[in-house]
Design a protein around this motif. Structure first.
Motif, PDB file in Angstrom:
ATOM      1  N   GLY A   2       4.621  -7.437 -20.825  1.00  0.00           N
ATOM      2  CA  GLY A   2       5.422  -8.216 -19.897  1.00  0.00           C
ATOM      3  C   GLY A   2       5.333  -7.760 -18.459  1.00  0.00           C
ATOM      4  O   GLY A   2       5.985  -8.309 -17.596  1.00  0.00           O
ATOM      5  N   LYS A  49      14.130 -12.794 -28.448  1.00  0.00           N
ATOM      6  CA  LYS A  49      13.520 -11.466 -28.352  1.00  0.00           C
ATOM      7  C   LYS A  49      14.316 -10.479 -29.208  1.00  0.00           C
ATOM      8  O   LYS A  49      15.393 -10.797 -29.729  1.00  0.00           O
ATOM      9  N   TRP A  58      13.632 -15.909 -25.660  1.00  0.00           N
ATOM     10  CA  TRP A  58      12.251 -15.626 -25.268  1.00  0.00           C
ATOM     11  C   TRP A  58      11.831 -16.666 -24.243  1.00  0.00           C
ATOM     12  O   TRP A  58      11.821 -17.860 -24.503  1.00  0.00           O
ATOM     13  N   LYS A  59      11.526 -16.210 -23.037  1.00  0.00           N
ATOM     14  CA  LYS A  59      11.147 -17.108 -21.952  1.00  0.00           C
ATOM     15  C   LYS A  59      10.127 -16.422 -21.083  1.00  0.00           C
ATOM     16  O   LYS A  59      10.470 -15.756 -20.092  1.00  0.00           O
ATOM     17  N   PRO A  60       8.836 -16.553 -21.421  1.00  0.00           N
ATOM     18  CA  PRO A  60       7.819 -15.866 -20.629  1.00  0.00           C
ATOM     19  C   PRO A  60       7.605 -16.462 -19.257  1.00  0.00           C
ATOM     20  O   PRO A  60       6.861 -15.914 -18.458  1.00  0.00           O
ATOM     21  N   HIS A 108      10.771 -22.115 -22.732  1.00  0.00           N
ATOM     22  CA  HIS A 108      11.174 -21.574 -24.023  1.00  0.00           C
ATOM     23  C   HIS A 108      10.610 -22.441 -25.137  1.00  0.00           C
ATOM     24  O   HIS A 108      10.082 -23.529 -24.908  1.00  0.00           O
ATOM     25  N   PRO A 144       5.815 -22.590 -23.600  1.00  0.00           N
ATOM     26  CA  PRO A 144       5.020 -21.374 -23.396  1.00  0.00           C
ATOM     27  C   PRO A 144       4.229 -20.987 -24.639  1.00  0.00           C
ATOM     28  O   PRO A 144       4.574 -21.355 -25.760  1.00  0.00           O
ATOM     29  N   MET A 163       2.180 -17.629 -24.255  1.00  0.00           N
ATOM     30  CA  MET A 163       1.812 -16.219 -24.113  1.00  0.00           C
ATOM     31  C   MET A 163       2.839 -15.288 -24.742  1.00  0.00           C
ATOM     32  O   MET A 163       4.044 -15.505 -24.625  1.00  0.00           O
ATOM     33  N   HIS A 164       2.355 -14.243 -25.400  1.00  0.00           N
ATOM     34  CA  HIS A 164       3.207 -13.179 -25.933  1.00  0.00           C
ATOM     35  C   HIS A 164       4.294 -13.724 -26.861  1.00  0.00           C
ATOM     36  O   HIS A 164       5.429 -13.249 -26.843  1.00  0.00           O
ATOM     37  N   GLN A 213       6.672 -11.538 -28.995  1.00  0.00           N
ATOM     38  CA  GLN A 213       7.906 -10.950 -28.479  1.00  0.00           C
ATOM     39  C   GLN A 213       9.134 -11.765 -28.861  1.00  0.00           C
ATOM     40  O   GLN A 213      10.252 -11.262 -28.780  1.00  0.00           O
ATOM     41  N   SER A 267      -3.437 -16.322 -19.470  1.00  0.00           N
ATOM     42  CA  SER A 267      -3.043 -16.876 -20.766  1.00  0.00           C
ATOM     43  C   SER A 267      -4.243 -17.381 -21.562  1.00  0.00           C
ATOM     44  O   SER A 267      -4.082 -18.038 -22.579  1.00  0.00           O
ATOM     45  N   TRP A 297      -4.398 -16.582 -25.385  1.00  0.00           N
ATOM     46  CA  TRP A 297      -3.404 -17.295 -26.180  1.00  0.00           C
ATOM     47  C   TRP A 297      -3.738 -18.782 -26.276  1.00  0.00           C
ATOM     48  O   TRP A 297      -3.558 -19.395 -27.332  1.00  0.00           O
TER      49      TRP A 297
END
Length: 964
Positions: free
Chosen positions: A112, A380, A386-388, A394, A435, A437-438, A441, A562, A565
């Protein structure tokens, strides 16, 4: 002829900086259009302190004007710091592109956050920048062991740079772009334009900037983002240039004024009728959207054909005063769209609206709508959402039954039987900027977390096995029961690239499962609703169905951080469609704006190449769910959010519109696009469209985020210069057969109506394939001192990327196992300080060379006793036996003085002539040997003169020099 060579380890070798943007060669003859470099110490050669310590270049002594980002400046950028200032003499095993020094940034990983970055610790550009100019940022880089798109360039805009250098300027905006790994030195570019006096920076604060007069200074930061390996950076420049005369040279593609249109002829494909719109390929493999009557269409539409309300209160007031009813306004709008040859609109259920007889697209946002409550979202480990970042920010938990039930309600309430039966109903958008990515998490929501535990139970026999596989130097897991996995969720994450391989693989595999299961729910609900009306087969595929778009991904600057992903997401889509063909997604949707460090009027090659790769991965054709360009000649001031996609005039916007659509429609995997939007709009800085606090176009409002991209002005009148080009383009797209549609590699990026790179006519490049190994040899086009060669390779004509560089005097190159089909060679001429290029050749059409070409010595030259004597030649073929014989002329016959029979196909040989021969003897060089195919060759030089300094005092005419 003087030959100057250089030692490979040590010494200061000055290389000419070749102007290359991305993969586009810039003709050296036109490079004068660039202004002077304003970066301080961009090649890192200057040093204010002595940095040589214990025979190494001290890592804590930065070149002048450069430093690591300090903790007080930006703490998140300093974690995992490991960097060096490399000296090419003291560290000859390191690769330096130019001069002595470059920057080396080593691997880092912090989930992150960003890895180590270095920056100029002073403002790189003096104040009072010319806001009418564009600025071209360029630098060279190479990577070792770097994964994905992890090299980051950041440009900060500053305002009101003070006269007192000790004062801090006001930071107002940041431009960031990622670039992909490259083993060889590669040049990258970004286009930046200072904010002008009337511009409003993003989140502008009038109290903080009371005298805002545009951005008048930049600062540059470079870094490596969460990746193993090392990044090398050298030769950084930031130079102003005039876009009217030179923009096409520096931005790829270089056809800055016109892209050739798609074909209009009698070869339009014919398809059989169907119930609704479908996606099909013609016999050339080109994807089409096909109307129910079988007519293929390259779909082009408009978003938000409705009342502007709070998004443009001035226009709404004008509509209320000039139309008797909303029906009159919407009918007038649709008449205009029909006249301008648009073929679609996004469907927003505007009361009283009347479509203009073309396809409607229903917008669903299954994760971003207001009904998606916090409890329905992915969470998370600490319980937060979770909000990259970016877009709706989200993702709904696909395993949450409350979300599933509410999504089903949305589908059934918004899709009536009559709507589904309408043949002009096109299909569904399913999400906007959800989103990707990641995602690992965010798997700890109440309903997703148990699914993850079950997923892990299916991979391991016992909890103890999981703990053993996941433990690393970051954390030692101790599981005695399966529930312990959830209890340890804070550490069940990817700490870094050197984390437990098993943990990394388990998390990214579960990510793919979540994406698939989310798609199963979303597409399943839509197909369920269709099946209720039309029936379905045993797999649940409705007998009649509409088209489903994927999540509308932001694709402005792809590939970026990104990339990995996105690639895996589209792998998941491809696997889903293989499971049940025709059930899941039909079209990949991208919000595909220009800009993002490239021309605001074109899309870049690498962006489109990545898009084509996603098409290969998933089988889904591409569609621009949003695209637009703004103009400065409107009542909406330019904002930083749209600065890289805003140009000067409506006429410029028309060219941008045409260039974008001509490019996309000529690519076989692209099926249409939607212009954003009907009217200029007021938004706030979070992207919301109805902010009650914004009631005007006042750029002083800190929440103001105007979108000056409408088809009409605030009085609902068309922007005539823009619309004229829109109408012309749309009409052509309605008539095109797309017979000249190609893939990205075959698209004529360099030659379609623009400036193709200039290549000499005389230079030659030759290709040989002995024993299934590909080789290139080449010759210069002049007799100048060729001392360095750079290979540029490409998968299509006139588009280059550096395959190998700094090859010295070598005139032979072994191609990689999977060579690119097109090549050219840069032959550097040190004394003249310019570059000669071979013609672009295709391997299948390359010329064959049967005899060597002697490049040195030339007839009439002299060589002095005791000096190093250089022979250079262009070899006829690789893998051959080459011998050199030096002969002198005696009474009309040649006598052998020296033979070297150990030579290979290097194209270069040096020896010392120590014979005590009479002064003025005439000599020649003979090359002879055998080629790889068994043939033999011999080539002789013209006569040259031997000078014996012991027998003459004349030093005139000596042409060879010692190496240094």
């Amino acid at each position: 002829m003087m030959w100057i060579s250089f030692a490979r380890s040590g010494g200061c070798v000055q290389f000419l900086t070749l102007a290359v943007v991305g993969w586009c060669l810039i003709p050296a003859a036109r490079a004068w259009a660039l202004g002077a470099n304003v970066i301080v110490n961009g090649s890192f050669e200057e040093s204010s302190t002595e940095c040589h310590v214990d025979s190494m270049y001290a890592i804590d002594k930065a070149p002048s004007a450069w430093s690591l980002v300090g903790e007080d400046d930006d703490y998140e950028w300093t974690r995992g710091v490991d960097y060096e200032w490399i000296d090419g003499e003291l560290m000859p095993w390191e690769s330096i592109r130019h001069g002595k020094r470059c920057i080396k940034i080593n691997g880092s990983w912090n989930v992150g956050t960003s890895g180590p970055r270095i920056m100029n610790d002073k403002l790189c550009v003096p104040r009072n920048l010319d806001s009418s100019k564009y600025y071209l940022f360029q630098c060279w880089y190479r990577t070792v062991g770097v994964e994905h798109a992890d090299f980051i360039v950041r440009i900060d805009h500053y305002s009101n740079y003070p006269e007192n250098p000790s004062s801090s300027p006001s930071w107002i905006w940041r431009k960031k772009q990622q670039f992909t790994p490259s083993v060889q030195w590669k040049q990258v570019s970004m286009v930046i334009r200072p904010f002008q006096a009337g511009d409003a920076p993003f989140a502008y604060d009038s109290e903080e900037y009371p005298n805002f007069n545009g951005s008048d200074a930049f600062r540059v930061a470079l870094g490596l983002n969460n990746s193993p390996g090392s990044l090398y950076v050298d030769d950084i420049s930031l130079r102003p240039f005039d876009p009217d005369s030179s923009l096409d040279q520096f931005i790829f593609p270089p056809n800055a004024y016109q892209v050739d249109p798609p074909t209009v002829d009698a070869n339009r494909p014919v398809f059989s009728p169907s119930d609704f719109y479908t996606v099909r390929k013609d016999n050339r493999g080109t994807s089409w959207i096909v109307r129910p009557d079988g007519d293929p269409v390259w779909l082009i539409g408009v978003n938000n054909v409705e009342e502007p309300t709070e998004r443009n209160p001035i226009m709404q007031s004008w509509i209320d005063s000039n139309y008797a009813s909303i029906d009159d306004y919407t009918e007038d709008s649709r008449i205009k769209l029909d006249e301008w040859h648009f073929t679609a609109e996004s469907y927003n259920d505007t009361p009283g609206s009347k479509r203009f007889g073309r396809a409607d697209i229903k917008f669903f946002s299954f994760s971003g709508s207001s009904w998606v409550k916090s409890a329905m979202r992915m969470k998370k480990a600490n319980g937060s959402t979770w909000k990259p970042g970016g877009g709706d920010g989200h993702l709904a938990d696909p395993y949450n039954p409350d979300w599933q039930a509410r999504a089903r309600q949305e589908v059934w309430e918004n899709l009536s039987d009559s709507k589904l039966s309408d043949p002009e109903f096109f299909g569904y958008y399913t999400d906007n900027l959800a989103p990707v990515m990641h995602l690992y998490q965010g798997i700890w929501s109440d309903h997703c977390a148990p699914v993850f535990t079950e997923f892990i139970k299916g991979r391991y026999n016992t909890p103890q096995d999981v703990a053993a596989a996941w433990s690393s130097h970051y954390h030692t897991f101790q599981f005695s029961q399966w529930d312990d996995i959830y209890d340890a969720r804070e550490e069940v994450t990817i700490h870094g690239f050197d984390d437990s391989p098993a943990l990394i693989q388990d998390l990214i595999d579960f990510e793919k499962k979540v994406w698939k299961d989310y798609a199963r729910v979303v597409c399943g609900l839509l197909r369920e609703r269709e099946a209720a009306v039309f029936g379905a087969d045993k797999d649940g595929v409705p007998f009649k169905k509409h088209l489903i778009f994927t999540n509308r991904l932001s694709f402005n600057g792809m590939p970026n951080d990104s990339q990995w992903w996105i690639e895996r997401l589209f792998d998941a889509y491809g696997e889903l469609n293989a499971e049940i063909p025709g059930f899941y997604f039909d079209i990949a949707a991208f919000n595909h704006y220009p800009g993002s460090g490239h021309l605001p009027t074109h899309k870049a090659f690498r962006n489109m190449a990545f898009l084509e790769d996603l098409n290969r991965r998933s089988g889904l054709p591409a569609f621009a769910s949003e695209f637009a360009v703004g103009a400065s000649d409107t009542e909406f001031p330019t904002t930083s959010r749209w600065s890289d996609r805003t140009i000067d005039t409506q006429a410029d916007r028309g060219l941008a519109y045409q260039n974008l659509l001509y490019t996309w429609s000529r690519l076989h995997f692209y099926v249409g696009g939607m212009w954003y939007q009907w009217f200029d709009g007021i938004y706030d800085t979070d992207g919301h469209s109805q902010n009650p606090n914004i009631q005007s176009y006042d750029p002083i409002d800190p929440a103001y985020d105007g979108r000056n991209s409408g088809l009409v002005d605030p009085h609902n009148q068309p922007y005539q210069d823009f619309i004229a080009k829109v109408q012309e383009t749309n009409l052509l797209l309605k008539q095109t057969s797309r017979a000249n549609a190609v893939g990205v590699l075959d698209f004529p990026w360099d030659t379609a109506g623009g400036y193709a790179p200039v290549t000499p006519n005389e230079a030659k490049i030759y290709h040989f394939v002995p024993n299934n190994t590909h080789y290139l040899t080449w010759s210069p086009s002049t007799s100048t001192d060729v001392w360095n060669n750079i290979i540029h390779a490409s998968s299509y004509t006139n588009r280059d990327f550096t395959e190998a560089s700094n090859l010295g005097p070598v005139a032979l190159y072994e191609l990689p196992p999977q060579p690119s089909p097109y090549y050219r060679v840069s032959v550097r001429d040190a004394p003249q300080n310019d570059s000669i290029w071979t013609d672009v050749i295709h391997l299948q059409n390359a010329q064959s060379l049967q005899q060597p070409i002697l490049l040195e010595p030339l007839g009439g030259q002299t060589v002095r006793r005791g000096d190093k004597f250089v022979t250079r030649w262009l070899p006829p073929a690789p893998g051959q036996s080459v011998s050199i014989r030096i002969e002198r002329l005696v009474n009309g016959s040649y006598e052998t003085l020296l033979t070297t029979d150990w030579m290979d196909n290097s194209g270069f040989h040096e020896t010392i002539l120590s014979d005590n021969l009479p002064d003025g003897v005439q000599m020649r060089v003979v090359l002879f040997g055998g080629t790889w195919d068994g043939s033999s060759f011999q080539s002789e030089s013209d006569l040259f003169t031997y000078v014996n300094p012991d027998l003459t005092s004349s030093q005139n005419g000596v042409r060879f020099r010692e190496f240094y």
